[in-house]
Motif scaffolding. Sequence first.
Motif, PDB file in Angstrom:
ATOM      1  N   ASN A 255       0.727  -1.400  -0.109  1.00 37.89           N
ATOM      2  CA  ASN A 255       0.017   0.046  -0.005  1.00 37.89           C
ATOM      3  C   ASN A 255       0.676   1.254  -0.181  1.00 37.89           C
ATOM      4  OD1 ASN A 255       0.976  -0.045   2.437  1.00 37.89           O
ATOM      5  ND2 ASN A 255      -0.944  -0.249   3.797  1.00 37.89           N
ATOM      6  N   LEU A 256       2.152   1.184   0.410  1.00 39.84           N
ATOM      7  CA  LEU A 256       2.863   2.237   0.229  1.00 39.84           C
ATOM      8  C   LEU A 256       3.500   2.599  -0.979  1.00 39.84           C
ATOM      9  CD1 LEU A 256       5.468   1.500   3.160  1.00 39.84           C
ATOM     10  CD2 LEU A 256       3.630   3.083   3.230  1.00 39.84           C
ATOM     11  N   ARG A 257       3.650   1.551  -1.904  1.00 39.19           N
ATOM     12  CA  ARG A 257       3.857   1.816  -3.360  1.00 39.19           C
ATOM     13  C   ARG A 257       2.519   2.377  -3.889  1.00 39.19           C
ATOM     14  NH1 ARG A 257       6.364  -3.171  -2.328  1.00 39.19           N
ATOM     15  NH2 ARG A 257       8.219  -3.318  -2.716  1.00 39.19           N
ATOM     16  N   GLU A 258       1.459   1.954  -3.663  1.00 41.93           N
ATOM     17  CA  GLU A 258       0.189   2.326  -4.260  1.00 41.93           C
ATOM     18  C   GLU A 258      -0.321   3.738  -4.055  1.00 41.93           C
ATOM     19  OE1 GLU A 258      -2.595  -0.411  -2.940  1.00 41.93           O
ATOM     20  OE2 GLU A 258      -1.876  -2.298  -3.994  1.00 41.93           O
ATOM     21  N   ALA A 259       0.213   4.159  -2.711  1.00 40.59           N
ATOM     22  CA  ALA A 259      -0.137   5.550  -2.232  1.00 40.59           C
ATOM     23  C   ALA A 259       0.702   6.320  -2.881  1.00 40.59           C
ATOM     24  CB  ALA A 259       0.292   5.540  -0.712  1.00 40.59           C
ATOM     25  N   ALA A 260       2.143   5.891  -3.150  1.00 38.11           N
ATOM     26  CA  ALA A 260       2.838   6.810  -3.992  1.00 38.11           C
ATOM     27  C   ALA A 260       2.425   7.062  -5.489  1.00 38.11           C
ATOM     28  CB  ALA A 260       4.406   6.364  -4.037  1.00 38.11           C
ATOM     29  N   TYR A 261       1.807   6.086  -5.985  1.00 37.17           N
ATOM     30  CA  TYR A 261       1.532   5.988  -7.309  1.00 37.17           C
ATOM     31  C   TYR A 261       0.275   6.745  -7.415  1.00 37.17           C
ATOM     32  CZ  TYR A 261       4.745   2.175  -8.516  1.00 37.17           C
ATOM     33  OH  TYR A 261       5.815   1.451  -8.593  1.00 37.17           O
ATOM     34  N   ALA A 262      -0.423   6.614  -6.567  1.00 34.36           N
ATOM     35  CA  ALA A 262      -1.718   7.525  -6.477  1.00 34.36           C
ATOM     36  C   ALA A 262      -1.552   9.157  -6.274  1.00 34.36           C
ATOM     37  CB  ALA A 262      -2.650   7.044  -5.583  1.00 34.36           C
ATOM     38  N   LEU A 263      -0.217   9.420  -5.862  1.00 35.28           N
ATOM     39  CA  LEU A 263      -0.044  10.810  -5.674  1.00 35.28           C
ATOM     40  C   LEU A 263       0.755  11.353  -7.033  1.00 35.28           C
ATOM     41  CD1 LEU A 263       1.107  10.847  -2.066  1.00 35.28           C
ATOM     42  CD2 LEU A 263      -1.074  11.810  -3.000  1.00 35.28           C
ATOM     43  N   GLY A 264       1.072  10.160  -7.861  1.00 32.59           N
ATOM     44  CA  GLY A 264       1.405  10.973  -9.112  1.00 32.59           C
ATOM     45  C   GLY A 264       3.010  10.428  -9.436  1.00 32.59           C
ATOM     46  N   SER A 265       3.679   9.690  -8.481  1.00 31.27           N
ATOM     47  CA  SER A 265       5.035   9.520  -8.554  1.00 31.27           C
ATOM     48  C   SER A 265       5.380   8.326  -9.545  1.00 31.27           C
ATOM     49  CB  SER A 265       5.457   8.869  -7.101  1.00 31.27           C
ATOM     50  OG  SER A 265       6.785   8.687  -7.135  1.00 31.27           O
ATOM     51  N   THR A 266       6.219   8.573 -10.291  1.00 28.08           N
ATOM     52  CA  THR A 266       6.956   7.513 -11.174  1.00 28.08           C
ATOM     53  C   THR A 266       7.359   6.129 -10.378  1.00 28.08           C
ATOM     54  OG1 THR A 266       8.964   8.558 -11.327  1.00 28.08           O
ATOM     55  CG2 THR A 266       7.335   9.239 -12.784  1.00 28.08           C
ATOM     56  N   ARG A 267       7.672   5.274 -11.032  1.00 20.77           N
ATOM     57  CA  ARG A 267       8.055   4.042 -10.285  1.00 20.77           C
ATOM     58  C   ARG A 267       9.474   4.218  -9.635  1.00 20.77           C
ATOM     59  NH1 ARG A 267       9.215  -1.489 -13.840  1.00 20.77           N
ATOM     60  NH2 ARG A 267       6.583  -1.463 -13.761  1.00 20.77           N
ATOM     61  N   TRP A 268      10.708   5.018 -10.302  1.00 18.02           N
ATOM     62  CA  TRP A 268      11.876   4.989  -9.730  1.00 18.02           C
ATOM     63  C   TRP A 268      11.799   6.057  -8.542  1.00 18.02           C
ATOM     64  CZ3 TRP A 268      14.220   0.953 -10.832  1.00 18.02           C
ATOM     65  CH2 TRP A 268      13.961   0.268 -12.054  1.00 18.02           C
ATOM     66  N   ARG A 269      11.035   7.087  -8.793  1.00 14.85           N
ATOM     67  CA  ARG A 269      11.129   8.074  -7.506  1.00 14.85           C
ATOM     68  C   ARG A 269      10.397   7.299  -6.591  1.00 14.85           C
ATOM     69  NH1 ARG A 269      11.589  13.364  -8.138  1.00 14.85           N
ATOM     70  NH2 ARG A 269      10.132  13.584  -6.482  1.00 14.85           N
ATOM     71  N   THR A 270       9.365   6.287  -6.637  1.00 17.36           N
ATOM     72  CA  THR A 270       8.663   5.573  -5.373  1.00 17.36           C
ATOM     73  C   THR A 270       9.898   4.750  -5.016  1.00 17.36           C
ATOM     74  OG1 THR A 270       6.517   5.765  -6.771  1.00 17.36           O
ATOM     75  CG2 THR A 270       7.138   4.028  -5.229  1.00 17.36           C
ATOM     76  N   ILE A 271      10.599   4.174  -5.742  1.00 16.61           N
ATOM     77  CA  ILE A 271      11.743   3.395  -5.187  1.00 16.61           C
ATOM     78  C   ILE A 271      12.630   3.954  -4.605  1.00 16.61           C
ATOM     79  CG2 ILE A 271      13.499   1.553  -5.947  1.00 16.61           C
ATOM     80  CD1 ILE A 271      12.066   0.795  -8.400  1.00 16.61           C
TER      81      ILE A 271
END
Length: 416
Positions: A255-271
């Motif tokens: 859910n941390l990754r999903e929250a970052a994606y929901a805020l518009g973050s890219t995959r590598w910024r999320t990582i």
Amino acid sequence: MTLTETTLTPAARSTHIPSPDGIAIGPRRRVRSARVGDRFNVLGAAAAAMALATLIFGWVTPLSGGIGWTIVAFLSFIGFYALLVSFTADFQEVKDRVMAVLLSSAGVVLFGALVFVVAFTLVRGQEALPHLNFFTESMEMAGPLDGLDVGGILHAIVGTLMQIGMALIITVPLGILTALFLNEVGGRFARFVRTISDAMTALPSIVAGLFVYSAIIVLITHQRSGFAAAMAITVMMLPIVIRASDIVLRLVAGNLREAAYALGSTRWRTIWHVVLPTARPGLATAVILGTARGIGETSPVLLTSGVTAVVNLNPFEGPMISLSLQVFDFVKSPEPNMIARGFGAAAVLILLVLALFAIARLIGGRGPGDLSRRQQQRVVAASLRDLQRITIRGDLRHPHQPAPLPPAPKKKESSS
């Protein structure tokens, strides 16, 4: 005021769970604390077990003690403890408590073995450790018959630090990036890479040494060197770091990754901003495990670095010995002083591993939301700068100063 507040003391209220109606529904069950009866059961079972083992080995069948006495005493302790607990508990609680005793005993045995190894090494090495020259000199001017006031392990310490440093420079980024690839990208090739890395964890160290010897020394450098030893250590460390980092990254909540994606973050910024900070303590532990595996390797270093008695600061030319290989070279000598130097080098190796562990804990010991004092000051300073910038732009008004009202429209004069 409720019934619980009027009839119970503050200590009693803190140990009861109030119901919605305000009536206490019973004391909380203590999971980790031990009652007086539990301590009595443990002490009574231990005393009875030691007495029974002593009676069997000293009177009924006079035998030598040691391991046999310990085994009989431990088995008797488990039996007596289960019997004492059964007087006041049901069968399910007896099984739970016996299993808890078995697990606690396993932890005590493991910790005792670790303490014994460290203490034994330090005691045997105390003859060499008090000498300052043991840390500041090499064995260039010392022989097997010289005293402990001549010679030291400076060349081995330098070689170990240089070899482990070069191995970590390659292993840490490559291992963590591989673990990120296995978890964040996936696919058929990722399953193949995971299978290979799992199989390499059981690779014999002598095979890694032979591989580096054939691929680097025979084909390229034509001489043993510290760089070749670092490559052999890298081969041993890499699968450990990949496997441990893979397990740690799997534990990061999705859910941390999903929250970052929901805020518009890219995959590598999320990582970079979510996954890696969350898994930082576990990644530090993975690096510690890999370092502990590589710093104690002897056979690949023996094949690739060679043995020397002088300090070599050039890892690409000439032999460069490590602490583990120096211990092996010292203890195979029949001279007591050389054996004392070997145990002293082993003690230094253990202390070096503990120091690396402490440094790694300081780097990765904090959780993802825990900031140091300096980091907190930086966050506060950045917030103040943002506040000033917004105030200057006029986007933020003081709450006690209402916004000015627009001017009222002028009334048209009626023409008479």
